[in-house]
Design a protein around this motif. Structure first.
Motif, mmCIF file in Angstrom:
data_model
loop_
_atom_site.group_PDB
_atom_site.id
_atom_site.type_symbol
_atom_site.label_atom_id
_atom_site.label_comp_id
_atom_site.label_asym_id
_atom_site.label_seq_id
_atom_site.Cartn_x
_atom_site.Cartn_y
_atom_site.Cartn_z
ATOM 1 N N THR A 163 -7.982 -8.390 -33.710
ATOM 2 C CA THR A 163 -8.911 -8.794 -32.991
ATOM 3 C C THR A 163 -8.817 -7.633 -31.985
ATOM 4 N N SER A 221 -10.677 -6.762 -29.341
ATOM 5 C CA SER A 221 -11.102 -7.155 -28.061
ATOM 6 C C SER A 221 -9.726 -7.477 -27.313
ATOM 7 N N LYS A 278 -10.451 -13.672 -17.565
ATOM 8 C CA LYS A 278 -10.028 -15.033 -17.731
ATOM 9 C C LYS A 278 -9.994 -16.029 -16.962
ATOM 10 N N ASN A 309 -14.183 -12.508 -29.494
ATOM 11 C CA ASN A 309 -12.682 -12.818 -29.079
ATOM 12 C C ASN A 309 -11.971 -13.970 -30.089
ATOM 13 N N SER A 310 -12.704 -13.751 -31.348
ATOM 14 C CA SER A 310 -11.962 -14.642 -32.241
ATOM 15 C C SER A 310 -10.762 -14.085 -32.826
ATOM 16 N N ILE A 311 -10.033 -15.206 -33.188
ATOM 17 C CA ILE A 311 -8.671 -14.699 -33.934
ATOM 18 C C ILE A 311 -9.020 -14.826 -35.404
ATOM 19 N N VAL A 345 -19.902 -21.546 -26.564
ATOM 20 C CA VAL A 345 -18.616 -21.121 -25.971
ATOM 21 C C VAL A 345 -17.482 -22.417 -26.233
ATOM 22 N N GLN A 351 -2.353 -13.504 -34.057
ATOM 23 C CA GLN A 351 -3.076 -13.717 -32.822
ATOM 24 C C GLN A 351 -2.764 -14.959 -32.084
ATOM 25 N N ALA A 388 0.525 -14.843 -30.563
ATOM 26 C CA ALA A 388 0.670 -13.981 -29.437
ATOM 27 C C ALA A 388 0.080 -14.764 -28.266
ATOM 28 N N GLN A 389 -1.137 -15.576 -28.372
ATOM 29 C CA GLN A 389 -1.727 -16.236 -27.325
ATOM 30 C C GLN A 389 -0.944 -17.308 -26.832
ATOM 31 N N PHE A 436 -3.365 -18.608 -21.575
ATOM 32 C CA PHE A 436 -4.545 -18.663 -20.417
ATOM 33 C C PHE A 436 -5.320 -19.902 -20.817
ATOM 34 N N GLN A 453 -8.089 -20.120 -19.503
ATOM 35 C CA GLN A 453 -9.676 -19.814 -19.441
ATOM 36 C C GLN A 453 -10.185 -18.750 -20.576
ATOM 37 N N ASN A 454 -9.288 -18.667 -21.696
ATOM 38 C CA ASN A 454 -9.637 -17.899 -22.705
ATOM 39 C C ASN A 454 -10.797 -18.598 -23.726
ATOM 40 N N HIS A 455 -11.891 -18.053 -24.031
ATOM 41 C CA HIS A 455 -12.806 -18.596 -24.775
ATOM 42 C C HIS A 455 -13.185 -17.720 -25.936
ATOM 43 N N ARG A 491 -16.606 -16.978 -28.427
ATOM 44 C CA ARG A 491 -18.043 -17.036 -28.636
ATOM 45 C C ARG A 491 -18.456 -17.101 -29.978
#
Lengths: 282, 282
Positions: A58, A60, A234, B53-55, B79, B105, B108-109, B168, B170-172, B174
């Protein structure tokens, strides 16, 4: 020199890294974050990650980690035409094939060819094109084929049955070479497509016309933008930073009046470097 | 009503689609292209695809297919905060776990949490978070866990050991709802975050300041941009189109002087619709 890249083995990113760094030790990483961490901690000097249009990561995330890791800069960009090939085990024949494996995006990018020529053969998603090729190479008794790149065909000893089956000839993937210092990347005989500068710009408030003001700084100097992308910060919804590419070398101007102009409108600028864009083979 | 979404089952996109269309029949698709094809051919009325921002999918494909398919419009945006959970088979115990499976991902996140709490446990890539959860549910004899979403835990009957392990808060992600007509999406009690308009703008030549001219049309009207992204046209290197989001309802203005202004600088505008932005649960 050690170079990290977004794996797995035989991924498109490895195909890019192998051309950018033919003499160096390439270390596959499981994610884009792992590539940034490898450079940040000094485990590797550089890393190759996708910037645009990859089917593997991804992308981004690359922009987000550039933002979160100000010590990491860009020292080269590379463009690769996307080329998918249909391949089988050398001891198989295409007439016997009952299933085609690949990453869903690669199957999607080859949709029209596969629909025209192998409509009745089942398609099966795999985690990556490289993993699909590896699976075909390890299961010669199964009636299966893979859609993957040339590098995967070579690495796993597969026979290519149909070349360039992607629907759009002009589709490209972009990669960047990242490192902690703005080293000059040493070109290994690759064709140079141009030169560009990259930066991340953060505006203090989400106010109408803010981006327009930023672009004015470049517009009246007749600087051409080749890429612009907004990313949400973020810290919450509604706050953004922008990744901008300006064509050509402009570091001198940036450090002169252009930077002052950006500061006067309260824009924060993280300069990522001036670097060349190289053309890779697919 | 039939609604296509980017699969597999229990993907984040299904989690979004199930909230946007709780009463409708959801049909998983293997790729973003398949979602567009389903709507284009009339197989489904609408589709839900990731925009940012999709995985799960390469989201730039969504912009490319919007460009290639002018008949397809946007009728809603949604969102979703990203929330990863660590889950095991209900008959397993976390003390026995030797391997954690997920999409690279998602691993990773969740890097910092997993590194702090499960440093010695091996991590293994899987093609999707949902597939990892399914694998855990089908192999209760193996000492394994998965990182996936709430929906996957419910669907596959897994026990959540640690909630919200993403680094995080606040990660979103969409998503957009696409269809051939600019139907008004009927809100199912979801919170509305705002209203925006989307458009694709193509400039005839790659000339310095062209985008700045386009943004001027919005800037002097004090219209606020919430997203801008340039994408390379498939006709070759160096030609671009832009995806732009303007905050608020501006269709009347667009069809008045703003559209004329854009035409006067030879910009082509594909208006994608004015639509609401909804907040989903993760």
């Amino acid at each position: 020199m050690k170079i990290a890249f977004l794996g797995p083995h035989a991924s498109f990113t490895q195909l890019a890294a192998a051309q950018l760094f033919p003499e160096d030790e390439l270390l596959p990483q499981a994610s884009i974050l792992d590539c940034f961490n490898a450079v940040e901690t000094g485990e590797t000097i550089k890393a190759v990650v996708p910037l645009e249009n990859s089917i593997e990561g991804t992308v981004s995330m690359t922009l987000d980690y550039l933002y979160k890791t100000p010590s990491i800069k860009i020292e080269a960009e590379a463009v690769m035409p996307i080329a998918h090939h249909l391949m089988i085990h050398p001891e198989s024949t295409i007439e016997n094939i009952e299933k085609i494996y690949s990453h869903p995006q690669a199957l999607a990018q080859s949709f029209h060819f596969l629909d025209n020529h192998y409509k009745t053969i089942a398609k099966q998603d795999f985690s990556s094109t490289a993993a699909a090729a590896k699976y075909v190479s390890e299961n010669k008794e199964l009636p299966i084929a893979a859609v993957a790149n040339q590098f995967a065909a070579n690495l796993y000893g597969l026979k290519i049955i149909n070349r360039n089956i992607q629907d759009f000839e002009q589709n490209h993937t972009r990669f960047i070479v990242i490192s902690k210092e703005q080293n000059t990347y040493h070109n290994n005989g690759l064709d140079v497509l141009g030169e560009k500068s990259g930066m991340l710009i953060t505006l203090p408030e989400d106010h109408p016309g803010g981006l327009h003001q930023v672009l004015s700084v470049f517009a009246w100097r007749k600087m051409n933008l080749s890429k612009i992308e907004s990313r949400t910060l973020k810290t919450g919804l509604g706050n953004y930073f922008f990744f901008i590419n300006v064509v050509g070398e402009w570091q001198e101007i940036l450090h002169g009046n252009a930077l002052k102009e950006l500061e006067s409108i309260n824009a924060e600028v993280d300069f990522l470097g001036t670097y060349k864009e190289f053309l890779l083979e697919s």
